[in-house]
Design a protein around this motif. Structure first.
Motif, PDB file in Angstrom:
ATOM      1  N   LEU A  11      45.259  45.070  50.659  1.00 33.23           N
ATOM      2  CA  LEU A  11      44.140  44.181  50.349  1.00 33.23           C
ATOM      3  C   LEU A  11      42.832  44.758  50.874  1.00 33.23           C
ATOM      4  CD1 LEU A  11      43.842  41.426  48.941  1.00 33.23           C
ATOM      5  CD2 LEU A  11      43.899  40.367  51.206  1.00 33.23           C
ATOM      6  N   ALA A  12      42.870  45.303  52.086  1.00 37.92           N
ATOM      7  CA  ALA A  12      41.670  45.907  52.664  1.00 37.92           C
ATOM      8  C   ALA A  12      41.201  47.105  51.838  1.00 37.92           C
ATOM      9  CB  ALA A  12      41.940  46.334  54.104  1.00 37.92           C
ATOM     10  N   ILE A  13      42.154  47.903  51.378  1.00 37.15           N
ATOM     11  CA  ILE A  13      41.824  49.052  50.521  1.00 37.15           C
ATOM     12  C   ILE A  13      41.186  48.569  49.222  1.00 37.15           C
ATOM     13  CG2 ILE A  13      42.811  50.942  49.166  1.00 37.15           C
ATOM     14  CD1 ILE A  13      44.958  51.190  51.381  1.00 37.15           C
ATOM     15  N   ALA A  14      41.742  47.500  48.657  1.00 37.66           N
ATOM     16  CA  ALA A  14      41.202  46.947  47.417  1.00 37.66           C
ATOM     17  C   ALA A  14      39.782  46.441  47.610  1.00 37.66           C
ATOM     18  CB  ALA A  14      42.101  45.814  46.913  1.00 37.66           C
ATOM     19  N   VAL A  48      46.802  48.899  39.864  1.00 40.15           N
ATOM     20  CA  VAL A  48      45.443  49.430  39.998  1.00 40.15           C
ATOM     21  C   VAL A  48      44.650  49.197  38.708  1.00 40.15           C
ATOM     22  CG1 VAL A  48      44.066  51.530  40.302  1.00 40.15           C
ATOM     23  CG2 VAL A  48      46.063  51.126  41.750  1.00 40.15           C
ATOM     24  N   ILE A  49      45.274  49.413  37.562  1.00 36.72           N
ATOM     25  CA  ILE A  49      44.594  49.156  36.286  1.00 36.72           C
ATOM     26  C   ILE A  49      44.244  47.670  36.163  1.00 36.72           C
ATOM     27  CG2 ILE A  49      44.840  49.150  33.774  1.00 36.72           C
ATOM     28  CD1 ILE A  49      46.600  51.613  34.011  1.00 36.72           C
ATOM     29  N   PHE A  50      45.193  46.809  36.561  1.00 31.32           N
ATOM     30  CA  PHE A  50      44.949  45.366  36.496  1.00 31.32           C
ATOM     31  C   PHE A  50      43.795  44.973  37.419  1.00 31.32           C
ATOM     32  CE2 PHE A  50      45.705  41.046  38.067  1.00 31.32           C
ATOM     33  CZ  PHE A  50      45.705  40.351  36.870  1.00 31.32           C
ATOM     34  N   LEU A  55      38.048  43.223  38.090  1.00 34.47           N
ATOM     35  CA  LEU A  55      36.716  43.511  38.608  1.00 34.47           C
ATOM     36  C   LEU A  55      35.719  43.629  37.455  1.00 34.47           C
ATOM     37  CD1 LEU A  55      34.913  44.127  41.013  1.00 34.47           C
ATOM     38  CD2 LEU A  55      35.602  46.527  40.835  1.00 34.47           C
ATOM     39  N   SER A  56      36.141  44.229  36.353  1.00 34.19           N
ATOM     40  CA  SER A  56      35.268  44.347  35.186  1.00 34.19           C
ATOM     41  C   SER A  56      34.922  42.974  34.623  1.00 34.19           C
ATOM     42  CB  SER A  56      35.945  45.197  34.106  1.00 34.19           C
ATOM     43  OG  SER A  56      36.142  46.521  34.554  1.00 34.19           O
ATOM     44  N   VAL A  57      35.883  42.057  34.636  1.00 34.68           N
ATOM     45  CA  VAL A  57      35.623  40.691  34.183  1.00 34.68           C
ATOM     46  C   VAL A  57      34.503  40.071  35.011  1.00 34.68           C
ATOM     47  CG1 VAL A  57      36.572  38.354  34.029  1.00 34.68           C
ATOM     48  CG2 VAL A  57      37.944  40.307  33.283  1.00 34.68           C
ATOM     49  N   LEU A  58      34.551  40.258  36.321  1.00 36.58           N
ATOM     50  CA  LEU A  58      33.541  39.680  37.203  1.00 36.58           C
ATOM     51  C   LEU A  58      32.173  40.306  36.957  1.00 36.58           C
ATOM     52  CD1 LEU A  58      35.656  39.571  40.496  1.00 36.58           C
ATOM     53  CD2 LEU A  58      34.951  37.605  39.110  1.00 36.58           C
ATOM     54  N   VAL A  59      32.134  41.629  36.821  1.00 36.50           N
ATOM     55  CA  VAL A  59      30.850  42.319  36.621  1.00 36.50           C
ATOM     56  C   VAL A  59      30.245  41.940  35.276  1.00 36.50           C
ATOM     57  CG1 VAL A  59      29.723  44.561  36.337  1.00 36.50           C
ATOM     58  CG2 VAL A  59      31.455  44.248  38.124  1.00 36.50           C
ATOM     59  N   VAL A  60      31.038  41.990  34.217  1.00 38.90           N
ATOM     60  CA  VAL A  60      30.518  41.685  32.883  1.00 38.90           C
ATOM     61  C   VAL A  60      30.075  40.231  32.780  1.00 38.90           C
ATOM     62  CG1 VAL A  60      31.143  41.481  30.437  1.00 38.90           C
ATOM     63  CG2 VAL A  60      31.807  43.508  31.730  1.00 38.90           C
ATOM     64  N   SER A  61      30.821  39.321  33.382  1.00 37.86           N
ATOM     65  CA  SER A  61      30.456  37.904  33.317  1.00 37.86           C
ATOM     66  C   SER A  61      29.122  37.630  33.995  1.00 37.86           C
ATOM     67  CB  SER A  61      31.556  37.046  33.956  1.00 37.86           C
ATOM     68  OG  SER A  61      31.679  37.333  35.344  1.00 37.86           O
ATOM     69  N   SER A  62      28.782  38.413  35.004  1.00 39.11           N
ATOM     70  CA  SER A  62      27.519  38.197  35.716  1.00 39.11           C
ATOM     71  C   SER A  62      26.369  39.009  35.134  1.00 39.11           C
ATOM     72  CB  SER A  62      27.690  38.541  37.199  1.00 39.11           C
ATOM     73  OG  SER A  62      28.017  39.922  37.359  1.00 39.11           O
ATOM     74  N   GLN A  63      26.688  40.041  34.313  1.00 45.29           N
ATOM     75  CA  GLN A  63      25.648  40.911  33.763  1.00 45.29           C
ATOM     76  C   GLN A  63      25.691  40.957  32.235  1.00 45.29           C
ATOM     77  OE1 GLN A  63      23.461  42.334  35.849  1.00 45.29           O
ATOM     78  NE2 GLN A  63      24.544  41.587  37.652  1.00 45.29           N
ATOM     79  N   ARG A  64      26.280  39.957  31.602  1.00 42.96           N
ATOM     80  CA  ARG A  64      26.517  40.013  30.158  1.00 42.96           C
ATOM     81  C   ARG A  64      25.225  40.088  29.347  1.00 42.96           C
ATOM     82  NH1 ARG A  64      27.626  35.126  32.211  1.00 42.96           N
ATOM     83  NH2 ARG A  64      26.574  33.271  31.376  1.00 42.96           N
ATOM     84  N   HIS A  65      24.122  39.562  29.867  1.00 43.61           N
ATOM     85  CA  HIS A  65      22.873  39.580  29.110  1.00 43.61           C
ATOM     86  C   HIS A  65      22.186  40.942  29.155  1.00 43.61           C
ATOM     87  CE1 HIS A  65      23.315  35.312  28.571  1.00 43.61           C
ATOM     88  NE2 HIS A  65      23.262  35.075  29.881  1.00 43.61           N
ATOM     89  N   GLU A  66      22.651  41.841  30.009  1.00 39.64           N
ATOM     90  CA  GLU A  66      22.042  43.160  30.129  1.00 39.64           C
ATOM     91  C   GLU A  66      22.903  44.262  29.526  1.00 39.64           C
ATOM     92  OE1 GLU A  66      20.729  43.993  34.094  1.00 39.64           O
ATOM     93  OE2 GLU A  66      20.315  41.888  34.521  1.00 39.64           O
ATOM     94  N   LEU A 195      46.608  41.854  44.834  1.00 41.97           N
ATOM     95  CA  LEU A 195      45.335  42.568  44.927  1.00 41.97           C
ATOM     96  C   LEU A 195      44.146  41.706  44.513  1.00 41.97           C
ATOM     97  CD1 LEU A 195      46.088  46.148  43.505  1.00 41.97           C
ATOM     98  CD2 LEU A 195      45.822  45.470  45.901  1.00 41.97           C
ATOM     99  N   LEU A 196      44.409  40.603  43.792  1.00 42.25           N
ATOM    100  CA  LEU A 196      43.328  39.795  43.233  1.00 42.25           C
ATOM    101  C   LEU A 196      42.297  39.325  44.260  1.00 42.25           C
ATOM    102  CD1 LEU A 196      44.869  37.546  40.428  1.00 42.25           C
ATOM    103  CD2 LEU A 196      43.137  39.335  40.231  1.00 42.25           C
ATOM    104  N   PRO A 197      42.705  38.771  45.408  1.00 49.42           N
ATOM    105  CA  PRO A 197      41.685  38.343  46.377  1.00 49.42           C
ATOM    106  C   PRO A 197      40.783  39.488  46.816  1.00 49.42           C
ATOM    107  CG  PRO A 197      43.834  37.449  46.955  1.00 49.42           C
ATOM    108  CD  PRO A 197      44.068  38.457  45.871  1.00 49.42           C
ATOM    109  N   GLY A 198      41.343  40.681  46.940  1.00 47.62           N
ATOM    110  CA  GLY A 198      40.542  41.836  47.341  1.00 47.62           C
ATOM    111  C   GLY A 198      39.498  42.194  46.309  1.00 47.62           C
ATOM    112  N   MET A 199      39.838  42.051  45.017  1.00 43.75           N
ATOM    113  CA  MET A 199      38.877  42.356  43.962  1.00 43.75           C
ATOM    114  C   MET A 199      37.706  41.384  44.012  1.00 43.75           C
ATOM    115  SD  MET A 199      40.760  44.772  43.114  1.00 43.75           S
ATOM    116  CE  MET A 199      39.512  45.482  42.061  1.00 43.75           C
TER     117      MET A 199
END
Length: 212
Positions: A11-14, A48-50, A55-66, A195-199
């Motif tokens: 988890l720490a590594i993630a 790791v792929i999951f 993480l991509s879901v989180l980034v895109v959801s917050s930056q979708r307008h850009e 790994l989800l909480p770490g992401m």
């Protein structure tokens, strides 16, 4: 679901890997994959792929307008055949050969990440980068450097957002292909969930450190 000391180490590594990727667009696979592989080879490639996908879901959801989806689309489309080839390679390689390929891919990825190349983000270069990323990312989970290389001359925010869009579509594609080939087990699913909480924590840290 119970967590052991090893799980908390993973988890720490993630957290560290996702913080880095949340800031610059890559880093989770490059940093976390080899360390998680040392803990348990089952972390590579599916969990790791999951993790990279979430993480991509989180980034895109917050930056979708850009985001400029049209520009990154050649890379996304080219990842489809690349991912299929990656699955075939994964199925064809015995574990000891896979370990060698995984280590070699990491060395090449580190070398590429440390070098500067005069590459412009054109449809052709994005397509080539997406294709290679599909092969390497599906087989070893370290698919960031080939496509990130195309974005070296872009701004950090543009690279991060468009790379997130690329992995948002490309990562589940790789997971579906791996699942259809019967390489996804209950153990992989459990490790992915752990790994989800770490992401999520890493994504929050990346925003706190000025990624947005």
């Amino acid at each position: 679901m119970t967590f052991t000391l090893i799980d908390f180490l993973a988890l720490a590594i993630a957290i560290v890997g996702s913080t880095l990727q949340g800031m610059v667009g890559i880093g989770f696979g490059l940093l976390a994959a080899p360390l998680l592989f040392l803990i348990d080879p089952a972390y590579v490639p599916v969990p790791v792929i999951f993790g990279g996908f979430m993480l991509s879901v989180l980034v895109v959801s917050s930056q979708r307008h850009e985001l400029h989806w049209r520009r990154v689309m050649p890379a996304i489309l080219a990842r489809i055949p690349g991912s299929y080839i990656g699955v075939l390679l994964l199925l064809a390689m015995p574990p000891h050969i896979l370990a060698i390929v995984f280590g070699s891919s990491l060395l090449v990825a580190v070398y590429v990440s440390c070098r500067r190349f005069n590459i412009t983000a054109t449809p052709l270069s994005l397509g080539i980068g997406g294709f290679i990323s599909g092969i390497v990312g599906t087989a070893t989970s370290v698919g960031g450097p080939p496509i990130a290389l195309v974005y070296q001359n872009e701004t950090r925010i543009t690279a991060r957002n468009e790379l997130a869009a690329f992995f948002l579509i490309g990562s589940p594609l790789s997971l579906v292909l791996l699942f259809l080939q019967g390489t996804v087990t209950d153990e992989h699913i459990m490790l992915s969930l752990k790994l989800l909480p770490g992401m999520f924590i890493g994504w929050l840290l990346s925003r706190y450190l000025g990624a947005s």
